[in-house]
Design an enzyme around this catalytic site. Structure first.
Site, PDB file in Angstrom:
ATOM      1  N   GLU A  43      -1.704   4.359  -5.419  1.00 34.98           N
ATOM      2  CA  GLU A  43      -2.947   4.825  -4.828  1.00 34.98           C
ATOM      3  C   GLU A  43      -2.562   5.912  -3.822  1.00 34.98           C
ATOM      4  OE1 GLU A  43      -5.056   2.228  -2.167  1.00 34.98           O
ATOM      5  OE2 GLU A  43      -6.873   3.469  -2.258  1.00 34.98           O
ATOM      6  N   ARG A  97       7.854  -7.789  -4.796  1.00 39.25           N
ATOM      7  CA  ARG A  97       8.047  -6.502  -4.154  1.00 39.25           C
ATOM      8  C   ARG A  97       9.293  -6.570  -3.257  1.00 39.25           C
ATOM      9  NH1 ARG A  97       2.902  -6.409  -1.392  1.00 39.25           N
ATOM     10  NH2 ARG A  97       3.067  -4.183  -1.758  1.00 39.25           N
ATOM     11  N   LYS A 123       2.202  -0.335   4.275  1.00 42.72           N
ATOM     12  CA  LYS A 123       1.681   1.020   4.467  1.00 42.72           C
ATOM     13  C   LYS A 123       0.861   1.107   5.736  1.00 42.72           C
ATOM     14  CE  LYS A 123       0.913   2.939  -0.187  1.00 42.72           C
ATOM     15  NZ  LYS A 123      -0.148   3.350  -1.120  1.00 42.72           N
TER      16      LYS A 123
END
Length: 555
Positions: A35, A261, A271
Site C-alpha cells: 500500500e 513478518r 509503519k
RNA sequence: UGGGGGAUCGUCUAAUGGCAGGACGGAUGACUCUGACUCAUCUAGUCUAGGUUCGAAUCCUAGUCCCCCAGCCA
C-alpha cells in the site's frame, strides 16, 4: 521444480513443489502488493525477496501491484519511493506493474454480480451501529435491518452510492454471509465505503472505494496469481478471500499463504511508529541512516546483495520471531569485505612527530586496495614527518593485553614503517596531545629485513597530506531488544548517532561521490553520505569491523 | 470467554516415523602488514505429561505458554 540449490527450503516452497508436481499449476505467479502509504522497510524486503525470489527460482513471474484503495492515506511520493526501492534491491517486474485502482471498474462489476446473486446488500447502519450489530469475540452478531433488501433496491442504491448521491459514511455495501460466524471477519464484512476524496490516480472519478478484502482476492485472480503470500495477521481473512472468489470468479483461484513478518532486535518495524519518529524529529527523515527503511539502509551503506542474503538466511516460517540484528550486520560485512576498497582514516587524531624523519620530505608508499581481491590493485599514499594515528591506539600505561603503541614500544604503520615511541607530550591538564617517535628506514613498506616482528599494525594518515572529514557513527536506535515493550521514548538510545568532525582521511578520497563505499582499515565500513561535498566530506559508518580487542577491554 | 495460528541450541531455521543439522552469536586456538578476513575446535535445543511404535521433534490424548481477530485501515 525448484532450480535454486542454495536457497534453503521452507513450507511455501514445499507447497509450490507439490502444486507443480500434481499439475495444479504449470508455472507460478506471485506478487508484491504494497500500500503506498509509507516507505518500505527491511520487513518488506523479506517479502520482496520471497515473492520475487520464488518467481525467479521457479521461472515464474512476480508482479508489483500497488494496493491503492484508501486514497486518504496514499501518496504518489510513496509510489515513487517503493518503485525505486524494489529496483534498488535488484528486482524487476518487467511489464507487470499494476494498480488495484486500475481494476476499480471491474471490481464494481463483481460487486454488482454479488448483489444480483443476493449475496451483498447496501446497509444504512452507521459505523457505530455496525460495530454494535457485529457482536463480540464471544457473542454472535445480529442481522442488520437492511439485510433483506431486494436485489433491485440494492442495485439501485449501490448505483446511487457510486453516483455520489449519499453522504460519506451514510451507507456501505456489505457481503451477506453470517452474522453468527465465530470468525468476526465473516460477519457481513463491508465491501465498499463512500469517500468523497480525490484519489492520487483516479482523481474524482470515484466516490466509493472497495475494501482490502474485496480488492485483494479479486486483484490476485484478475492477474492470475497462483500463490498469494501475505503475513500472519491475514489468516483470519482467508475464509473471506476464498468466499468472495467462490461467488464471482471462475476457477482456478489463487491460494493465500501466510508467513511470519520480520522483526529485528533493537528495531521498530511498524509503519505508524516509524512515521512518528520522522514527524517528531527523532530521526532526520525516512532515509535517516538509523531507520530500518530501505532508503535508510541504502544511505547507511548497506548493499542490495547483503539484504538479499539476509532475507535468504532468516528463512520463512509461521512462528513469530525476532531476528538478531547481528545477522544483518554479518551479511553486510561479508559482502563489503569482498567488494569495498580499503582506505585509511583516522577518526580521532593524535599527532605523531617522527623525529628522525627529514623535515619537509614526503614520500609515496604503495598500499593494497583490497587484500581480499588482488585485482583491486594498489594506490599511493603520502608519508611525512608528521602523521596522525588513532587516539585509542596509544596508551601511556598499557594493560597487559594491549599491544599497540606505548612508550618505548615499536609498532608498524600500515604499508609504511616501524616506529618506536620515544616521548609523550601533554598539555597543562595532563592530556596527551602529541607523540614523539623514531622510525626505522630499513622497514619501508612495512617489514623488517632482520625479520623482527611487531605485535601491532596501526592505520595512519600524513598530517598535512590528508583531508578533513566528518564521520557519523551510528548505533542501534533503541536500547531494548524489543523496543515495542514499554515506552518508545524511554527505549531510545541517546548515543545512536555520534558525529566526529575532526577526522582525517587519505588524500585519495578527494574525488568520492555520495554512495561510494569503503573499508576504513581497522575501523569498519563507511559510505559517502549525500550531504558530502568536495569541500566537506561526510562519511556514514555502515557497520564496524568485528572488534575482539573491544571485547577483551570490556571484560 | 469464541475463532484462527504457533512453540526445535541464546537467536533464526532444517529434519515430513529412522544419526536432531546449518547459520548467527558466544568461547578457545591457529594464521595475520587490518586485534579484520580465513581456518580449526568447542558451546548449546525438540514447551509439559502421558500414550502408540522396534524406533517419535514428527502420530494420538490431555495440558501449558505465546501471537492474531470485534476499522466504513491494509
Amino acid at each position: 521444480m525448484d532450480t535454486s540449490s542454495n536457497t534453503p527450503s521452507n513450507f511455501i516452497r514445499a507447497i509450490i513443489d507439490e502444486d507443480l508436481a500434481t499439475g495444479k499449476h504449470r508455472e507460478i505467479v506471485t506478487r508484491f502488493p504494497p500500500e503506498p502509504n509509507g516507505y518500505l522497510h527491511i520487513g518488506h524486503a523479506k517479502s520482496i525477496c520471497l515473492n520475487f525470489g520464488l518467481a525467479k527460482d521457479y521461472e515464474g513471474t512476480c508482479h508489483l501491484r500497488f494496493d491503492d484503495t484508501n486514497p486518504e492515506k496514499e501518496e504518489i511520493e510513496y509510489i515513487n519511493s517503493i518503485i525505486e526501492d524494489v529496483h534498488w534491491l535488484g528486482f524487476d517486474w518487467g511489464e507487470h506493474l499494476y494498480y488495484a485502482s486500475d481494476y476499480f471498474e471491474q471490481l464494481y462489476g463483481f460487486a454488482v454480480e454479488l448483489i444480483k446473486q443476493g449475496k451483498a446488500y447496501v446497509c444504512d447502519l452507521s459505523a457505530e451501529e455496525i460495530r454494535e450489530y457485529r457482536g463480540t469475540l464471544t457473542k454472535p452478531g445480529k442481522n442488520s435491518p437492511y439485510r433483506d433488501r431486494s436485489v433491485e433496491e440494492n442495485l439501485d442504491l449501490f448505483a446511487r452510492m457510486r453516483a455520489g448521491e449519499f453522504e460519506e459514511g451514510s451507507r456501505v455495501l456489505r457481503a451477506k454471509i453470517d452474522m453468527t460466524s465465530p470468525n468476526v471477519v465473516m460477519r457481513d464484512p463491508a465491501l465498499y465505503r463512500i469517500r468523497k476524496v480525490e484519489h492520487h490516480r483516479t482523481g474524482d472519478e470515484w466516490c466509493i472505494y472497495p475494501m482490502y478484502d474485496f480488492t485483494h482476492c479479486l486483484s490476485d485472480a484478475i492477474e492470475g496469481i497462483t500463490h498469494s503470500i501475505c503475513t500472519l495477521e491475514f489468516e483470519n481473512n482467508r475464509p473471506l478471500y476464498e468466499w468472495i472468489l467462490d461467488q464471482v470468479y471462475p476457477e482456478p483461484h489463487p491460494q493465500q499463504i501466510e508467513f511470519a513478518r520480520l522483526n529485528l532486535s533493537y528495531t521498530m518495524m511498524s509503519k505508524r511508529k516509524l512515521l512518528d519518529l520522522v514527524n517528531r524529529g527523532i530521526v532526520q527523515g525516512w532515509d535517516d541512516p538509523r531507520m530500518p527503511t530501505i532508503s535508510g539502509l541504502r544511505r547507511r551503506g548497506y548493499t542490495p546483495a547483503s539484504i538479499r542474503d539476509f532475507a535468504e538466511r532468516i528463512g520463512v516460517a509461521k512462528a513469530n520471531s525476532i531476528v538478531d540484528v547481528a545477522l544483518l550486520e554479518h551479511c553486510v560485512r561479508e559482502d563489503l569485505n569482498k567488494t569495498a576498497p580499503r582506505t585509511m582514516a583516522v577518526l580521532r587524531p593524535l599527532k605523531v612527530v617522527i623525529e628522525n624523519y627529514p623535515e619537509g620530505q614526503v614520500e609515496e608508499l604503495e598500499a593494497a586496495n583490497n587484500p581480499q581481491d588482488p585485482d583491486a590493485g594498489t594506490r599511493k599514499i603520502p608519508f611525512a614527518r608528521e602523521i596522525y594515528i588513532e587516539q585509542e591506539d596509544f596508551m601511556e600505561d598499557p594493560p597487559k593485553k594491549f599491544f599497540r603503541l606505548a612508550p618505548g614500544r615499536e609498532v608498524r604503520l600500515r604499508f609504511a614503517y616501524f616506529i618506536t615511541c620515544t616521548d609523550v607530550i601533554k598539555d597543562e591538564d595532563g592530556n596527551i596531545i602529541e607523540i614523539r617517535a623514531t622510525y626505522d628506514p630499513e622497514t619501508k613498506g612495512g617489514s623488517a629485513p632482520d625479520g623482527r616482528k611487531v605485535k601491532a599494525t596501526l592505520h595512519w594518515v600524513a598530517a598535512e597530506q590528508s583531508l578533513p572529514a566528518e564521520v557519523r557513527l551510528y548505533d542501534h536506535l533503541f536500547t531494548k531488544e524489543d523496543p515495542n515493550e514499554g515506552d518508545v521514548e524511554e527505549n531510545l538510545n541517546p548515543n545512536s548517532l555520534e558525529t566526529l568532525t575532526e577526522a582525517r582521511v587519505e588524500l585519495n578520497l578527494a574525488t568520492v561521490e555520495p554512495g561510494d563505499r569503503f573499508q576504513f582499515e581497522r575501523q569498519g565500513y563507511f559510505c559517502v553520505d549525500q550531504d558530502s561535498t568536495k569541500d566537506k566530506l561526510v562519511f556514514n559508518r555502515t557497520v564496524a569491523l568485528r572488534d575482539t580487542w573491544a571485547k577483551v577491554q570490556n571484560q
